[in-house]
Design an enzyme around this catalytic site. Sequence first.
Site, PDB file in Angstrom:
ATOM      1  N   GLU A   1       0.880  -1.179   0.000  1.00 46.94           N
ATOM      2  CA  GLU A   1       0.000   0.000   0.000  1.00 46.94           C
ATOM      3  C   GLU A   1       0.911   1.222   0.000  1.00 46.94           C
ATOM      4  O   GLU A   1       1.423   1.620   1.041  1.00 46.94           O
ATOM      5  CB  GLU A   1      -0.917   0.002   1.222  1.00 46.94           C
ATOM      6  CG  GLU A   1      -1.895  -1.149   1.273  1.00 46.94           C
ATOM      7  CD  GLU A   1      -2.997  -1.051   0.250  1.00 46.94           C
ATOM      8  OE1 GLU A   1      -3.052  -0.044  -0.497  1.00 46.94           O
ATOM      9  OE2 GLU A   1      -3.831  -1.975   0.172  1.00 46.94           O
TER      10      GLU A   1
ATOM     11  N   CYS B   1      -2.370   8.827   2.687  1.00 45.33           N
ATOM     12  CA  CYS B   1      -2.107   8.321   1.334  1.00 45.33           C
ATOM     13  C   CYS B   1      -3.288   8.630   0.421  1.00 45.33           C
ATOM     14  O   CYS B   1      -3.147   8.665  -0.801  1.00 45.33           O
ATOM     15  CB  CYS B   1      -1.813   6.828   1.357  1.00 45.33           C
ATOM     16  SG  CYS B   1      -3.055   5.842   2.201  1.00 45.33           S
TER      17      CYS B   1
END
Length: 525
Positions: free
Chosen positions: A275, A309
């Site tokens: 990720e 993110c």
Amino acid sequence: MKQTIDELPLIQDINNVLKQLGIKDTNPSYSTGLTWGGQADRKTRAIHSPADGNLIATVNMATAEDYEEVVTIAQEAFKVWRKMPAPKRGEIVRQIGDKLRQHKEALGKLVSYEMGKILQEGLGEVQEMIDICDFAVGLSRQLHGLTMHSERPQHRMYEQYHPLGIVGVISAFNFPVAVWSWNAMLGAVCGDVMIWKPSEKTPLTAIACQHIIRDVLADNELPEGIFNVIIGDAEIGSLMANDTRIPLVSATGSTRMGKKVGEAVGARLGKSLLELGGNNAIILTENADIEMAMIAIVFGAVGTCGQRCTSTRRLIIHENIYDKVKDRLLKIYPSLPIGHPLDSTTLVGPLIDKDAVKAFQNALKHVQKEGGKLLIGGEVLTGTGYETGTYVTPAIVEAENNYEMVQEETFAPILYLLKYSGDVENAIEIQNGVKQGLSSSIFSTNILETEAFLSHWGSDCGIANVNIGTSGAEIGGAFGGEKETGGGRESGSDAWKIYMRRQTNTINYSRELPLAQGIKFDIMD
């Protein structure tokens, strides 16, 4: 004048929070949350709050020998844990969720104080842990395979899933507990054991979680090595990535870090769940509800001080509404309350450290050299309440999508305004024109535009939202992205399958041995 931590009625004594979470001293010394104590030959790291600069704790950094000890402990715990029926494992996770509910306020405050996100986000992160526990409990009774019809008579075929073993979790500072829990709770009901390397910038929240979970394991007479925490630097992460005893490494962080982990794990033919970076955009078509979009835009751009993110980094606006949107943002930004994250009036807390501030300033200098126009923000705040040098004013920059800095992810509150003309496919092309592919969003009341955005020629991101911002994912859906975001999926849907190995079984209940594809192989006289 901004309040200091001592003046805030919300948390007048941070030590009470630390004690409640098992961190008993003002200046404790920890390594992994196991039993290693303060040996003099270990490196230490001082943990200061980005909110006020105060020293919270000093942690011992683990050595390669410590790492070997943790792996051995985890291997032994796996022998016990894998034999427990999955619904029974789910019961342990349920108890962990209940413990987190008991400690939600204290752990949320520690997340906020150690990392710098505002208290509402800190509490929300702990709630996300609680939610994934609930999800995992239900999942523990649904780890299903499939049955298939065999081409051979009196044969049965099916597939089942088995635990992998040790799952290594490398987490980032911006979500110091939530993303770990996505991996840990799903992996736990799947029968795996965990070795968690948190960010060295935010280890105390990990140690707190370890203390909470140890109580649950002790109450159930289970080995504490089911969940392990190891505090270390990049060397420990490298050991995990190269260790054949760890079949799956889940890593959250920068694309640069993820490439190193993926390369090391891939070289030994292990499994990686990555990720990585995001360069997320919101498209505003001329049919957008601008007022509704404003909440999503501002929260996406400045929430967690731009250190998600999924933070909104690019705003792609149709030329017919461009000036209206720009003017609206320029009225909102000056009134954003910036300050101590535990102050209930704060909406924007600090960046994690001064290195992040330098990256913020350098990005703004670079994009302006490329031709970008800084419209607002970009300052480092000073004075009472801002002595740490980690507080900045969120920036808005007019730019072009092909600028080098616009193409990169800067972990800071910078929002790039990009103008498009024509139909929505032009906006989608701009959105997709970056290396990352995590989260994306469109605001429009025109179904033709929104369906194009969701089509196979639309957004190329792992997350595509309509009339919702880019950040704030729910745990029920699989979370992750494409391209340089790494391709991993965590949390909901069928993300659990990455934590297990698939096995196909064929059972012959006849008294003959027919071969597949009708092959004849007769060795009998």
